[in-house]
Design a protein around this motif. Structure first.
Motif, PDB file in Angstrom:
ATOM      1  N   GLU A  31      82.455  61.775 -56.356  1.00  0.00           N
ATOM      2  CA  GLU A  31      83.698  61.200 -55.832  1.00  0.00           C
ATOM      3  C   GLU A  31      84.658  62.268 -55.322  1.00  0.00           C
ATOM      4  N   ASP A  32      84.359  63.556 -55.562  1.00  0.00           N
ATOM      5  CA  ASP A  32      85.188  64.646 -55.064  1.00  0.00           C
ATOM      6  C   ASP A  32      84.640  65.273 -53.784  1.00  0.00           C
ATOM      7  N   CYS A  92      84.922  69.913 -50.121  1.00  0.00           N
ATOM      8  CA  CYS A  92      85.547  69.666 -51.414  1.00  0.00           C
ATOM      9  C   CYS A  92      86.636  70.696 -51.664  1.00  0.00           C
ATOM     10  N   ALA A 129      88.507  70.869 -57.365  1.00  0.00           N
ATOM     11  CA  ALA A 129      87.597  69.826 -57.822  1.00  0.00           C
ATOM     12  C   ALA A 129      86.351  70.407 -58.485  1.00  0.00           C
TER      13      ALA A 129
END
Length: 132
Positions: free
Chosen positions: A53-54, A122, A126
């Protein structure tokens, strides 16, 4: 939350003036990833954890100026759809593929299918690097 980070093996190669640790990731195309959370010394073997999700995907070329530190070119290896999300497996030449969690809308907008070229992005913040 997917609940499963991809662990990318590598070695801490330097620290910069902003406090980021740079880890050279293992693979056929070794590249550095900036890590915002790494207490290990330069030279230490680590695994960099990155949650699906990052990870943000973009279609090349990427011309925008972004606050994201990490950008890796790659190719979609697999698209796995579930009821609520799509998991995209991206081969960036590291020892392990990256995973990106996206919506069906993103799959359509970026034409994500096996073989499609993408850029995986990213934030340094993260990432989490831990010794192995």
């Amino acid at each position: 939350d997917c609940g499963s980070a991809v662990a990318l093996p590598g070695r801490v190669v330097r620290r910069d003036e902003d406090g980021l640790a740079w880890v050279e990731l293992e693979g056929e195309r070794p590249r550095e990833i900036a890590c915002g959370d790494c207490d290990e010394a330069v030279g230490a073997a680590v695994e960099v954890g990155l949650r699906p999700e990052d990870v943000v995907l973009a279609a090349p070329p990427l011309d925008a100026r972004l606050s994201l530190t990490n950008a890796f070119d790659g190719a979609v290896a697999r698209v796995t759809r579930t009821r609520r999300r799509c998991m995209i497996t991206v081969d960036c030449g590291f020892r392990r593929p990256l995973l990106a969690e996206v919506t069906d809308r993103a799959v359509r907008a970026l034409d994500l299918a096996p073989g499609a070229e993408v850029i995986a992005l990213c934030k340094a913040q993260a990432t989490r690097a831990r010794s192995v």
